[in-house]
Design a protein around this motif. Structure first.
Motif, short mmCIF file in Angstrom:
data_model
loop_
_atom_site.label_atom_id
_atom_site.label_comp_id
_atom_site.label_asym_id
_atom_site.label_seq_id
_atom_site.Cartn_x
_atom_site.Cartn_y
_atom_site.Cartn_z
N MET A 170 1.94 -5.54 -14.96
CA MET A 170 2.54 -4.72 -13.63
C MET A 170 2.42 -5.42 -12.79
O MET A 170 1.39 -5.89 -12.33
N SER A 171 3.41 -4.91 -12.35
CA SER A 171 3.38 -5.61 -10.57
C SER A 171 2.80 -4.82 -9.88
O SER A 171 2.99 -3.73 -10.13
N LYS A 172 2.30 -5.02 -8.95
CA LYS A 172 1.48 -4.36 -8.04
C LYS A 172 2.38 -3.47 -6.88
O LYS A 172 2.95 -4.50 -6.43
N GLN A 173 2.05 -2.59 -6.47
CA GLN A 173 2.47 -2.03 -5.31
C GLN A 173 1.80 -2.28 -4.09
O GLN A 173 0.75 -0.87 -4.70
N GLY A 174 2.18 -2.12 -3.18
CA GLY A 174 0.78 -2.86 -2.34
C GLY A 174 0.86 -1.66 -1.12
O GLY A 174 2.37 -0.78 -1.23
N VAL A 175 0.06 -1.09 -0.76
CA VAL A 175 0.41 0.23 -0.09
C VAL A 175 -0.16 0.27 1.52
O VAL A 175 -1.26 -0.79 1.72
N LYS A 176 0.69 -0.15 2.95
CA LYS A 176 0.80 -0.26 4.01
C LYS A 176 0.06 0.93 4.63
O LYS A 176 0.04 1.87 4.99
N VAL A 177 -1.64 -0.06 5.06
CA VAL A 177 -1.91 1.10 5.94
C VAL A 177 -2.15 -0.13 7.14
O VAL A 177 -2.43 -0.80 7.62
N ARG A 178 -1.39 0.84 8.53
CA ARG A 178 -1.17 0.26 9.93
C ARG A 178 -0.47 -1.46 9.85
O ARG A 178 0.66 -0.92 9.23
N ASN A 179 -1.00 -1.71 9.71
CA ASN A 179 -0.75 -3.50 9.77
C ASN A 179 -0.90 -4.07 8.28
O ASN A 179 -1.03 -5.17 8.40
N ILE A 180 -2.30 -3.29 7.54
CA ILE A 180 -2.45 -4.36 6.46
C ILE A 180 -1.82 -3.56 5.36
O ILE A 180 -1.41 -2.27 5.24
N LEU A 210 -3.43 -2.90 1.07
CA LEU A 210 -3.68 -2.60 1.00
C LEU A 210 -3.20 -3.13 -1.11
O LEU A 210 -2.45 -2.68 -1.36
N GLY A 211 -3.73 -4.00 -1.79
CA GLY A 211 -3.35 -4.56 -3.08
C GLY A 211 -2.13 -4.98 -2.80
O GLY A 211 -2.36 -6.03 -4.43
N GLN A 212 -2.38 -6.03 -1.63
CA GLN A 212 -1.99 -7.59 -2.14
C GLN A 212 -2.75 -8.78 -1.65
O GLN A 212 -3.23 -8.40 0.06
N GLY A 213 -3.20 -9.92 -2.18
CA GLY A 213 -4.13 -10.84 -1.13
C GLY A 213 -5.15 -10.41 -1.48
O GLY A 213 -5.50 -9.66 -2.54
N ARG A 214 -5.83 -11.03 -0.39
CA ARG A 214 -7.54 -11.18 -0.96
C ARG A 214 -8.13 -9.56 -0.39
O ARG A 214 -7.42 -8.61 0.33
N PRO A 215 -9.22 -8.79 -0.65
CA PRO A 215 -9.66 -7.99 -0.21
C PRO A 215 -9.92 -7.88 0.91
O PRO A 215 -9.85 -8.86 1.67
N LYS A 216 -9.17 -6.96 1.30
CA LYS A 216 -9.64 -6.27 2.69
C LYS A 216 -11.18 -5.34 3.37
O LYS A 216 -11.13 -5.23 2.34
N ILE A 217 -11.01 -5.44 4.46
CA ILE A 217 -12.21 -5.47 4.69
C ILE A 217 -12.35 -4.01 5.79
O ILE A 217 -12.00 -3.91 6.24
#
Length: 252
Positions: A1-11, A13-20
């Motif tokens: 199932m393809s992931k839908q990234g969620v934009k929080v300001r300029n990052i 979530l859900g794409q690439g490496r886990p955010k900190i």
């Protein structure tokens, strides 16, 4: 199932490496801003303002003044605003109405990019807050925290899926392990929920035994992890410089 990234300001979530994310736990406006400056210098992806620590949180004016000053201090860093209730490991005991009153103030003040909304509250009020957040373009991270135990894998998955079914943008769950089997249960649930849901999930197993879950998000499907710059807001958080290196070492 393809992931839908969620934009929080300029990052995203859900794409690439886990955010900190790094928490702010200051009790006063001065303490909040001082912590914010130190954290901004460490350049996390997200700053989480734990407003249950803030002494002025029940005073709308005090909150808005501090929120504006914080937004200015953080510049372009993404901000998640969280009131963690006493029952889920927070600092302050509030009635349902007071909890939702604070959530409404946070959204209407328009000084945050995302808000944490706990799952186990009055359903009607949750739906109303989700609607308000959507209109205001504030990302909702819905959460549940169990500081006593780790539910079974099926229960963790059901909980995460319920959050998304409600309309949350991101589902978050933190649990307390009693042994290594509990950590494996959380990681297996994360792996399955992440592949079955299009929205991002955030999970962690707390305490020392669960630290592995805070660094292995890329492998198992957790989109965000919490680090420290100074004070921790939950057991098992790792200093940001160490966590950054851990995520780099474990990158896929």
């Amino acid at each position: 199932m393809s992931k839908q990234g969620v934009k929080v300001r300029n990052i995203v979530l859900g794409q690439g490496r886990p955010k900190i994310a790094v928490p702010i736990t200051g009790k006063t406006k001065a303490a909040v801003l001082q912590q914010a400056e130190e954290i901004a210098n460490a350049k996390p992806d997200i700053v989480e303002w734990r407003i249950d620590f803030f002494e002025g949180i029940t005073d709308k004016t005090a909150y808005i003044e501090t929120a504006k000053a914080l937004r200015a201090t953080l510049g372009d860093l993404a901000l998640l605003t969280t009131f963690r209730t006493k029952g889920e490991g927070g600092e302050l005991l509030l009635s349902e109405n007071d909890y939702f009153g604070i959530c409404k103030t946070v959204i209407s003040a328009q000084q945050t990019d995302a808000i944490d909304v706990e799952l186990y509250h009055d359903e009607t009020q949750i739906k109303s807050i989700l609607q308000q957040a959507k209109v205001a373009n504030v990302v909702v991270i819905m959460s549940n925290h169990d500081f006593n135990a780790t539910p079974a894998k099926a229960e963790i998955k059901t909980c995460l899926k319920k959050m998304i079914a409600y309309g949350a943008d991101v589902a978050k769950m933190a649990v307390m392990p009693q042994n290594t089997a509990d950590v494996l249960e959380l990681l297996a649930a994360t792996n399955e929920a992440s592949s079955e849901l299009t929205q991002p999930v955030i999970t962690m197993s707390m305490g020392n035994i669960g630290k592995v879950s805070r660094i292995s998000g890329e492998a198992f499907g957790s989109a965000l992890t919490f680090a420290t710059v100074g004070a921790a807001s939950a057991p098992g958080q790792i200093p940001i410089q160490n966590l950054r290196q851990d995520l780099e070492d474990l990158k896929l």
